[in-house]
Every structure is written in C-alpha cells, then in structure tokens.
Design an enzyme around this catalytic site. Structure first.
Site, mmCIF file in Angstrom:
data_model
loop_
_atom_site.group_PDB
_atom_site.id
_atom_site.type_symbol
_atom_site.label_atom_id
_atom_site.label_comp_id
_atom_site.label_asym_id
_atom_site.label_seq_id
_atom_site.Cartn_x
_atom_site.Cartn_y
_atom_site.Cartn_z
ATOM 1 N N ALA A 107 -29.814 1.684 -29.302
ATOM 2 C CA ALA A 107 -31.272 1.848 -29.214
ATOM 3 C C ALA A 107 -31.643 2.384 -27.841
ATOM 4 O O ALA A 107 -32.613 3.134 -27.692
ATOM 5 C CB ALA A 107 -31.963 0.520 -29.487
ATOM 6 N N ARG A 160 -44.438 -7.323 -27.095
ATOM 7 C CA ARG A 160 -43.858 -6.746 -25.874
ATOM 8 C C ARG A 160 -44.749 -5.631 -25.311
ATOM 9 O O ARG A 160 -45.239 -4.779 -26.057
ATOM 10 C CB ARG A 160 -42.468 -6.174 -26.180
ATOM 11 N N LYS A 174 -19.519 -1.660 -32.496
ATOM 12 C CA LYS A 174 -19.251 -1.320 -33.901
ATOM 13 C C LYS A 174 -19.699 0.099 -34.203
ATOM 14 O O LYS A 174 -19.282 0.700 -35.179
ATOM 15 C CB LYS A 174 -19.970 -2.313 -34.834
ATOM 16 N N GLN A 200 -37.607 6.503 -25.322
ATOM 17 C CA GLN A 200 -38.248 7.727 -24.818
ATOM 18 C C GLN A 200 -39.080 7.457 -23.574
ATOM 19 O O GLN A 200 -38.824 7.991 -22.498
ATOM 20 C CB GLN A 200 -39.132 8.336 -25.911
ATOM 21 N N GLY A 201 -40.106 6.583 -23.720
ATOM 22 C CA GLY A 201 -41.147 6.448 -22.701
ATOM 23 C C GLY A 201 -40.604 6.231 -21.312
ATOM 24 O O GLY A 201 -40.828 7.050 -20.413
ATOM 25 N N GLY A 202 -39.882 5.134 -21.086
ATOM 26 C CA GLY A 202 -39.339 4.931 -19.755
ATOM 27 C C GLY A 202 -39.074 3.490 -19.421
ATOM 28 O O GLY A 202 -38.873 2.659 -20.306
ATOM 29 N N LEU A 242 -36.281 -1.794 -21.437
ATOM 30 C CA LEU A 242 -35.159 -1.324 -20.614
ATOM 31 C C LEU A 242 -35.102 -2.142 -19.321
ATOM 32 O O LEU A 242 -34.024 -2.481 -18.823
ATOM 33 C CB LEU A 242 -35.302 0.171 -20.296
ATOM 34 N N VAL A 291 -28.128 -0.773 -22.910
ATOM 35 C CA VAL A 291 -28.399 -1.053 -21.501
ATOM 36 C C VAL A 291 -27.987 -2.469 -21.112
ATOM 37 O O VAL A 291 -27.347 -2.670 -20.064
ATOM 38 C CB VAL A 291 -29.897 -0.784 -21.167
ATOM 39 N N GLU A 346 -48.518 3.732 -20.368
ATOM 40 C CA GLU A 346 -48.397 3.500 -21.812
ATOM 41 C C GLU A 346 -49.337 2.357 -22.169
ATOM 42 O O GLU A 346 -49.953 1.748 -21.282
ATOM 43 C CB GLU A 346 -46.950 3.164 -22.186
ATOM 44 N N TYR A 363 -32.048 6.084 -27.611
ATOM 45 C CA TYR A 363 -33.239 6.671 -28.236
ATOM 46 C C TYR A 363 -34.545 6.334 -27.511
ATOM 47 O O TYR A 363 -35.601 6.828 -27.897
ATOM 48 C CB TYR A 363 -33.344 6.230 -29.692
ATOM 49 N N HIS A 422 -44.076 0.071 -33.886
ATOM 50 C CA HIS A 422 -44.571 1.109 -32.980
ATOM 51 C C HIS A 422 -45.654 1.881 -33.731
ATOM 52 O O HIS A 422 -45.443 2.282 -34.884
ATOM 53 C CB HIS A 422 -43.431 2.033 -32.557
ATOM 54 N N ARG A 439 -49.718 -2.267 -28.231
ATOM 55 C CA ARG A 439 -49.341 -1.565 -29.469
ATOM 56 C C ARG A 439 -49.550 -2.366 -30.739
ATOM 57 O O ARG A 439 -49.721 -1.770 -31.801
ATOM 58 C CB ARG A 439 -47.926 -1.006 -29.376
ATOM 59 N N HIS A 445 -39.914 -1.399 -34.835
ATOM 60 C CA HIS A 445 -39.448 -0.846 -33.567
ATOM 61 C C HIS A 445 -38.711 -1.849 -32.690
ATOM 62 O O HIS A 445 -37.697 -1.515 -32.092
ATOM 63 C CB HIS A 445 -40.660 -0.300 -32.822
HETATM 64 C C1 SIN Z 1 -42.281 4.659 -26.373
HETATM 65 O O1 SIN Z 1 -41.784 5.536 -25.699
HETATM 66 O O2 SIN Z 1 -43.394 4.733 -26.885
HETATM 67 C C2 SIN Z 1 -41.507 3.400 -26.620
HETATM 68 C C3 SIN Z 1 -41.350 2.666 -25.383
HETATM 69 C C4 SIN Z 1 -41.025 1.239 -25.685
HETATM 70 O O3 SIN Z 1 -40.717 0.894 -26.826
HETATM 71 O O4 SIN Z 1 -41.130 0.431 -24.766
#
Ligand code: SIN
Length: 524
Positions: free
Chosen positions: A49, A376, A44, A54-56, A382, A23, A122, A52, A234, A282, A341
């Site tokens: 990442a 974080r 390369k 997921q959350g948003g 993102l 991104v 989250e 992959y 994570h 987390r 993570h």
């Molecule tokens: C997740 O979907 O739990 C990860 C989201 C993130 O790492 O911010």
C-alpha cells in the site's frame, strides 16, 4: 533452507521476523538490523500500500508557521473523540526526525525552492504540512528509498505467515508457507506490518495483498483488536465503470490545490455540510458523496480539477490513471466514488508497537496505536508507519537480545472457517460500506457464519481465511457501535453518543467467533 523436520516441515531461526515490506515493515526491519539483530523479512506479495500512497507525509517542519500542537489538534479533531492524545503527540513529535532519517536513506521530496520542501494541504489539515515526492508519487519514492536501504537484508518473497507461535506467555516463532511447503521460523520477536484490509470490499484503493492478514494472525494468537468498525472510505476513488479489485486513487491533494466536488448537475457536494467544505475530514466528504448518490441515483460524483495549473506535472500518477480510463483531467471533471481505503483500527498496541503478548509487535495500518481514533487524518499513515515501524524494530531487537534463543513447537496449518471471497466481498460491500444499519450488519454476520472449514496453506486460501475472520470482527464491532462516529456511520443511529467515546475491543471465543469485550481504554 533449514533441516527437514517431522512431516517434511522445514525450520529456520531468526532474532526478529518482520511480516510485510511496506513503510512500517522496512522501517522496522532496518531498525532491528541496525541494532545488530538477525532479521528475516517475509513478503507474500510484490505490491505494498505504501507504493500506491499519493498525497504525502504529514510532518511539522521546524521554522515554519506550523506547530506540533496544531498538527495534534487537527489529528484529534478528525479522530472523532477516539484518538489517544498522548499517542498522537508522541508520534507527531517524532515525525520530522523520522523523515530526516528517511532522507538519509535516500528519499527525495519535492522542493518549492532549493533546500525547502514544497508543502500541500489535504482534508482536515489547517496548515500546508504535507510533503510529497514526484508530484503525487510519494509512496513510490518512500518505497524506493526503503527497498534500496533494505537491499542487503534477508527478504523472502512469496512467503506467507500462517500463524504466530507462542508458549502462552511469549512469542516463539512463525508458521510459514512457501514453495517448499510449510515450516517454522523460530524467533523471539515478530513484527506484524501486514497493512490493511481493503479487499474485504469488492472495490478498494488497496493492493491485492491487503486482506486483513495481521488482524487475523493476532486474533488467532488470542490477542485483542480494537476499533475495527472504523474503516475509512476515501472520497475520491476513480470511477471508470469497473467495479472490482484495486481501483486508482485520486489524491485528496487535488482538493488541497483547488479541485472541487460536484454532482452530475454541477451542484457542490459539500456546500453547507462542513465549514471546511471540500477540505473537510474525509469521513465527512465520503458520507456527503454517498448521500448525494443515494438521493440522485447517480453512479458517481465528479472532481473538477481543471483549474489546477501544470496538472500533469504536479499529478502525474492521477493523470496516467485518468488517461488510461479515457478521461482527460485537464479538460473534463474526473468521475469518482468513495472507496475502501484505510483501516483506522487494528491490533491494539502502544506507540512502540508493543502488543500484550511479549515479543509480538505491530506497526503501520495493521496496528491501532491511538493515532487515528475513529477517522484518520490524511497523510498521517506514512508518518505513523515510519515512526512506529522504527520504534517497533528497536524494541523488538532489544526483546530478542534479552530473550535469547527460543524454540517454537513444530506445528501444521490449522483448520479455519472460509467464506468464498466473492460472496464475502459482496456482503461486506452491501452491508458494511460507508453507511451501515443493524439489519444489514446482522445479515452480514449471518452470511459469515455460514463459512465452511478449510485448511489454508497457500496464499489465496490463507487470505480467504484471514478475510473471513476479519470481516466477522468488523461486523461484530460495527454492530456493537450503536452510534455514528468518525468513519462509522449508522443510518439507524445517526447521532454521536457522547457516552460512547471509548474504543471497541474484541477477541475470539473458544469457537473462534468474535466477541466484543466491554468498551474500554486500549491499554497494553
Ligand atoms: C491521498 O493522497 O488522498 C491519500 C492520502 C492518505 O490516505 O493519507
């Protein structure tokens, strides 16, 4: 390919070179391209990442019950006293416009009603402010939209950036390896968007290419890196008995929708640990799982998501990963362990991605802007990649315009210390994981000190060299921080020391060893 030069090396020119295609990299490349600059993007690997995720994306949507102040407050609370409040406010405030631009580029997010995004929660968020796509395939949609928007850009696959070239005062280019050997791209602006460093550990949620490249390139170029001890684990990486490599993430959004963590006896993992329970930040949840596993000797914890209605539709990525491992998440709790993570620290930058070296920028996970502090907040990455990536692209374009044509010295790949990857990952997993102590970190530093010299040219060798110097930097930063803060937990210093609410900065000495400078405000 450009004309051959001494030693068979090739040469090319660009205004802006972007290293990375996630991104931050593509947002930067698009911004620099739209500013009229000649952009070359180096990749390369195929996987990012971003893909992959997921959350948003955490974003304050106007005319909701949310506010910039609330998002900033949640980010600062998660960050354990090390966020830069001005940086957080700057990035959070720019979030909605950055997402709107991504929508203009074709991204589509899930809607609760026509024209109204569906929002989830989250860990650490006091509001439902996470927008998502394809249920739990947000990163794939962001990557798809950016790849499409960048389809006409000059993206070079299987190109490895080996060294940032500069004249002592400003960037002059990049030493690159590709199928034709090595060569130089002369350029006044270079943007590091290389992602993270999860493959310092034996198991991680990160794709194969997350080997600390940007941190290594910055250190080798003489630049400071900051807060590297804060590696986020994570809480819920799928545990399917396979220990190594990239492992599937089980998104935190499941807990936002009511899933809860239990041990093998069915007892809550987080009860009494934090007022937010399973939706605590987390670092708190990962440490609680780690402590429970240590106390019980169990191999994994369990995430019970059976009460979530329409599970397979809302979480198709998690469903597929579980089914592939022989687990039906609608009928049985999902076995999980904490997994490496996200790197909260990185190359020290301001909120425009500027480093202390003129012409060198960094954005996304590789950078330490002050957004994440010691831990974080979920789904802020993102957001940061989009906002700071675009900004870095714009300022890099302006720098290239102001600087005009530059010429790098022709050079060849340098000798670097390299520890065998398996040995490095075993030592990091043993001594620098969720909970660390001084004796383990010293043993880790000693193991890394036994690295032998190699001259990396090809991707795997380069990555091993990058992992080695990055691991040494993480060990040095973690040893220096004699307290527990954010996602850095020291069993020998279990308390937070209020006098230590300052960032760790380090660089390399003449011998290439990481040295910690006085804890200081990160400033560019
Ligand atoms: C997740 O979907 O739990 C990860 C989201 C993130 O790492 O911010």
């Amino acid at each position: 390919m450009g004309p051959a030069c001494g030693g068979g090396a090739w040469q090319q020119r660009a205004d802006v070179v972007v290293i990375g295609t996630g991104v931050a990299g593509l947002a930067a490349a698009l911004a620099a391209h739209r500013a009229g600059r000649r952009v070359v993007v180096l990749s390369k690997a195929g996987e990012t990442a971003t893909f992959y995720a997921q959350g948003g994306i955490a974003v304050v949507v106007p005319e909701t019950d949310d506010s910039i102040e609330a998002h900033v407050a949640d980010t600062l609370a998660a960050g354990g006293g090390l966020c830069d409040p001005d940086a957080v406010t700057s990035i959070v405030s720019a979030g909605y416009a950055a997402v709107a631009e991504l929508v203009d580029d074709g991204a589509r997010f899930d809607e609760a009603a026509p024209g109204r995004w569906a929002m989830t929660r989250e860990g650490g968020h006091t509001r439902r402010r996470i927008i998502h796509a394809g249920g739990d395939a947000t990163g794939a949609e962001v990557q798809r939209a950016l790849d499409h928007a960048a389809a006409t850009l000059d993206v070079r696959r299987e190109h490895v950036a080996l060294e940032i070239l500069h004249d002592g005062g400003a960037v002059t280019g990049v030493l690159v390896s590709n199928a034709d050997g090595h060569g130089v791209i002369h350029a006044p602006s270079v943007i590091l968007a290389t992602g993270g460093l999860g493959h310092l550990f034996a198991a991680t949620t990160n794709p194969d290419g997350s080997t600390g490249d940007g941190v290594a390139l910055a250190l080798w170029a003489g630049l400071p890196v900051s807060d590297l001890e804060f590696i986020q684990f994570h809480p819920t990486m799928l545990y399917d008995g396979h220990a190594g490599g990239r492992r599937p993430l089980i998104t935190e959004a499941l807990r936002g929708e009511g899933a809860f963590l239990v041990d093998a006896r069915g007892d809550s993992i987080t009860a009494g640990v934090h007022p937010m329970g399973d939706l605590a930040p987390r670092d708190v949840v990962a440490a609680a799982i780690d402590a429970r596993l240590a106390a019980t000797g169990d191999r994994c914890a369990f995430l019970d998501a059976r009460s979530i209605p329409g599970f397979a539709t809302r979480f198709p990525t998690v469903t597929a990963a579980c089914l592939a491992a022989g687990i039906d998440p609608t009928r049985q709790p999902i076995p999980v362990v904490p997994g490496a993570h996200y790197s909260c620290g990185g190359v020290a930058t301001d909120v425009y991605g500027r480093t202390p070296l003129a012409g060198l920028f960094a954005a996304g996970e590789v950078a330490r802007t002050g957004m994440h502090g010691a831990n974080r907040l979920a789904s802020n990455s993102l957001l940061e990649g989009l906002v700071v990536g675009s900004r870095a692209g714009r300022v890099a374009a302006q720098h290239a315009h102001d600087q005009g044509s530059v010429r790098a010295r022709m050079t060849t790949p340098r000798v670097r210390p390299v520890l065998a990857r398996g040995d490095l990952q075993a030592a990091m997993s043993r001594h620098a994981s969720v909970v660390r102590d001084g004796a383990g970190l010293r043993a880790l530093a000693e193991a890394l000190g036994s690295a032998s010299d190699r001259t990396p040219v090809r991707r795997a060798d380069f990555e091993d060299a990058a992992l080695t110097v990055t691991a040494a930097a993480v060990a040095a930063a973690a040893l220096e921080r004699t307290e527990t803060r954010g996602c850095h937990h020291r069993s020998d210093f279990p308390d937070t020391d209020s006098a230590r609410a300052v960032s760790t900065m380090l660089g390399l000495d003449q011998a290439g060893r990481p040295v910690v400078s006085q804890p200081a405000e990160v400033c560019c």
